[in-house]
Design an enzyme around this catalytic site. Structure first.
Site, PDB file in Angstrom:
ATOM      1  N   ASP A  88       2.540   0.199  -3.046  1.00 54.49           N
ATOM      2  CA  ASP A  88       1.318   1.090  -2.695  1.00 54.49           C
ATOM      3  C   ASP A  88       0.398   0.491  -1.477  1.00 54.49           C
ATOM      4  OD1 ASP A  88       2.395   2.557  -4.623  1.00 54.49           O
ATOM      5  OD2 ASP A  88       0.684   2.813  -5.560  1.00 54.49           O
ATOM      6  N   CYS A 129       5.080  -4.219  -8.624  1.00 52.33           N
ATOM      7  CA  CYS A 129       4.152  -3.339  -8.240  1.00 52.33           C
ATOM      8  C   CYS A 129       3.800  -2.092  -8.941  1.00 52.33           C
ATOM      9  CB  CYS A 129       4.839  -2.750  -6.761  1.00 52.33           C
ATOM     10  SG  CYS A 129       4.151  -3.454  -5.454  1.00 52.33           S
ATOM     11  N   CYS A 201      -1.700  -7.105  -6.665  1.00 52.90           N
ATOM     12  CA  CYS A 201      -3.159  -6.897  -6.545  1.00 52.90           C
ATOM     13  C   CYS A 201      -3.801  -7.340  -7.642  1.00 52.90           C
ATOM     14  CB  CYS A 201      -3.491  -5.510  -6.121  1.00 52.90           C
ATOM     15  SG  CYS A 201      -2.606  -4.911  -4.702  1.00 52.90           S
ATOM     16  N   SER A 477      -6.341   5.208  -6.173  1.00 53.36           N
ATOM     17  CA  SER A 477      -5.702   3.868  -6.413  1.00 53.36           C
ATOM     18  C   SER A 477      -6.299   3.338  -7.457  1.00 53.36           C
ATOM     19  CB  SER A 477      -5.871   2.853  -4.840  1.00 53.36           C
ATOM     20  OG  SER A 477      -5.756   1.674  -5.195  1.00 53.36           O
TER      21      SER A 477
END
Length: 574
Positions: A88, A129, A201, A477
């Site tokens: 993403d 991910c 992330c 997100s």
């Protein structure tokens, strides 16, 4: 563990390895260097979403080798294979994001097809991910062979002028840059240091949220989803998972024995407690669907509402996944919830023991401030809440972790795609108090239900993050912060109320009462609906077209298949 525990006559791989008629099949296995013993042991799929698209998945191939050693040490024969993933962070802010949610179902389907095609007996599923985590867990539940989930681990925080930074800081830096508050040189310096290692992330965004779900729901070994990607302990955890999946095979403990209704409630509680990603409200229903359990957006929202918010994690708080792991990991979150009387301690996990048994030796630590006890929460309601009203009869979802103001009333500014809204934001053609409405970005309408991080982060960079609200039938997100409401359903593409909102309509958003409404009468909405015409998608063929034909409402998880309820036979029993 002795290999005498495994009776091939009951395992799927008998269809490819046993009997004289399978001589051609065995010749293929000999061609890859397998021994006779290895051919007649259980065959274990080791599925990874490895690729060179992003740091999230780059270490999965290396970690898979540790899994394979564990499988082999316990008399199994590992067979590694890869599937796709869409990252993403790279897909964000352009048409590439239309591929993201669709990839979840492609991942689940491709793992299913690989397992079915080669008759593997068990599965270790590895993901990095956002969409690859639920995709892998959906495949595990659908196939229902003994399985363990492994997360590749999170990235380490970057250091920028003495402070920790994450990729979210860069998305927000774009907003700063657009209003002249950051020059080219500073932006360049920041982008070079924000992501210093392999891993997903670092904040409590979608990847780490779904990693937490993996442990909380019982499909991953304790601590395995919290250890950062570069830490050497990952190899030991991966090897342990390889050994443990053979134990599950010996005992015939399957994913659907683990992912009960109570397990889904446990998972939702950990999301709420840590201010996790709103995307969990899309992925948990989709996973439940694979188990034949009804658990939609409102069921998830009910758990969120009753769970205290206790995790001080980005984007609403200050810490990242590395800090949580070093403070005590995901078991620390679960222990706090169990001690507070929230978690169902009797739920079974892949250790073969219950949640309470796994946590028996975990002590809640007072020498850290990443996770609080439930008696002293950041707020008494979860960091994510669901909403409902005449603008969203099928519900909507908002992350309130870190939000100061839980009510917003303002005039609508309507955009029919994200690019139009981003352009407006970049040129500062909006006013304080506006409710920005981005529609035709739902599962069908997008197609693909894009995330709007570029737009929301730019607002924060401009210092306007808490001065406007944003609603969409698309998604946000996990790194989004501010009054941003996603999953508005029914979506505009199927004629939901969001399709009939006009500029200037007054919209009320209230995360305390759960309201999302537009001050337009039923009669007026009905009259507007008469003039509405469905739109043609710009995708006339290909995977995104196919997704748009199949996909259902966000409320139920944006599903593309009927799930366990319509299943007539399960792969595990072939």
């Amino acid at each position: 563990m002795g290999d005498q525990k495994f009776d091939k006559s009951r395992l799927p791989s008998r269809h490819v390895t046993e009997g004289p008629e399978r001589a051609p099949h065995r010749s293929y296995l000999y061609a890859m260097g397998l021994t006779t013993q290895q051919i007649h042991q259980p065959l274990v799929g080791v599925a990874t979403a490895w690729n060179e698209a992003a740091p999230c998945n780059i270490s999965l191939m290396r970690q898979a080798q540790a899994v394979k050693k564990g499988v082999a040490a316990s008399h199994g024969t590992p067979r590694e294979f890869c599937t796709i993933t869409v990252t993403d962070g790279i897909a964000m802010g352009h048409a590439g994001m239309k591929s993201s949610l669709a990839s979840r179902d492609v991942i689940a389907d491709s793992v299913e097809l690989t397992m079915r095609g080669h008759s593997y007996d068990a599965l270790v599923a590895m993901a990095g991910c956002d969409k690859s985590l639920p995709g892998m867990m959906m495949a595990m539940i659908r196939l229902n062979v003994p399985s363990i989930f492994i997360y590749g681990g999170s990235i380490l925080p970057g250091k920028f002028r003495g402070r920790d930074v994450v990729v979210q800081d860069l998305f927000e830096a774009v907003g700063l840059h657009s209003v002249g508050k950051m020059d080219d040189e500073t932006l360049d310096e920041l982008e070079r240091v924000a992501c210093p290692s392999a891993g997903s992330c670092g904040g409590q965004y979608t990847a780490n949220t779904m990693a937490m779900v993996g442990e909380a729901i019982g499909l991953a070994l304790p601590y395995s989803c919290g250890a950062p990607a570069p830490y050497e302990i990952r190899d030991a955890l991966c090897s342990a998972a390889g050994e443990q999946v053979m134990d599950l095979l010996a005992k015939n403990i399957r994913p659907r024995d683990i992912v009960t209704r109570r397990a889904f409630e446990n998972a939702a509680m950990t999301v709420a407690a840590t201010g996790g990603s709103t995307n969990a409200a899309l992925h948990l229903p989709a996973m439940a669907h694979e188990a034949g359990i009804k658990f939609d957006l409102f069921d998830v929202g009910e758990i969120f509402r009753k769970t205290p918010y206790i995790g001080d994690l980005k984007p609403g708080g200050k810490y990242v996944a590395k800090d949580l792991f070093e403070a005590g990991g995901i078991p620390l979150v679960m222990k706090a919830l169990l001690d507070g009387g929230f978690l169902h301690g009797d739920a079974l996990t892949v250790t073969g023991r219950t949640v309470a048994e796994n946590l028996a030796k975990v002590k809640f630590s007072d020498h850290q401030d990443v996770i609080r006890p439930t008696s002293n929460p950041i707020s008494s309601t979860g960091g994510v809440v669901s909403l409902k009203g005449n603008l969203a009869p099928d519900g909507a979802i908002v992350k309130i972790a870190g939000l100061k103001n839980l009510r917003f009333v303002g005039p609508a500014r309507v955009f029919d795609n994200e690019e139009a809204c981003f352009d407006c934001v970049e040129k500062r053609q909006y006013k304080e108090g506006d409710v920005l409405v981005i529609r035709y970005e739902g599962p069908k309408g997008g197609p693909g239900m894009r995330e709007m991080l570029s737009t929301t982060a730019a607002l924060y960079g401009q210092g306007m993050g808490d001065k406007v609200a944003l609603i969409t039938d698309g998604r946000f997100s996990g790194a989004t912060r501010g009054f941003c409401i996603g999953h508005v359903g029914p979506e505009a593409a199927v004629g939901g109320p969001i399709a009939h909102v006009r500029d200037g309509d007054i919209i009320t958003l209230d995360a305390t009462t759960g309201e999302i409404s537009v001050a337009v009468s039923e009669e007026e909405l009905a009259a507007r609906a008469k003039d509405w015409k469905a739109r043609q998608t710009e995708y006339g063929s290909g995977a995104i077209w196919k997704y748009a034909q199949l996909v259902g409402p966000a409320r139920y998880g944006a599903l593309t298949a009927p799930g366990a309820e319509k299943e007539t036979s399960c792969y595990a029993d072939i």
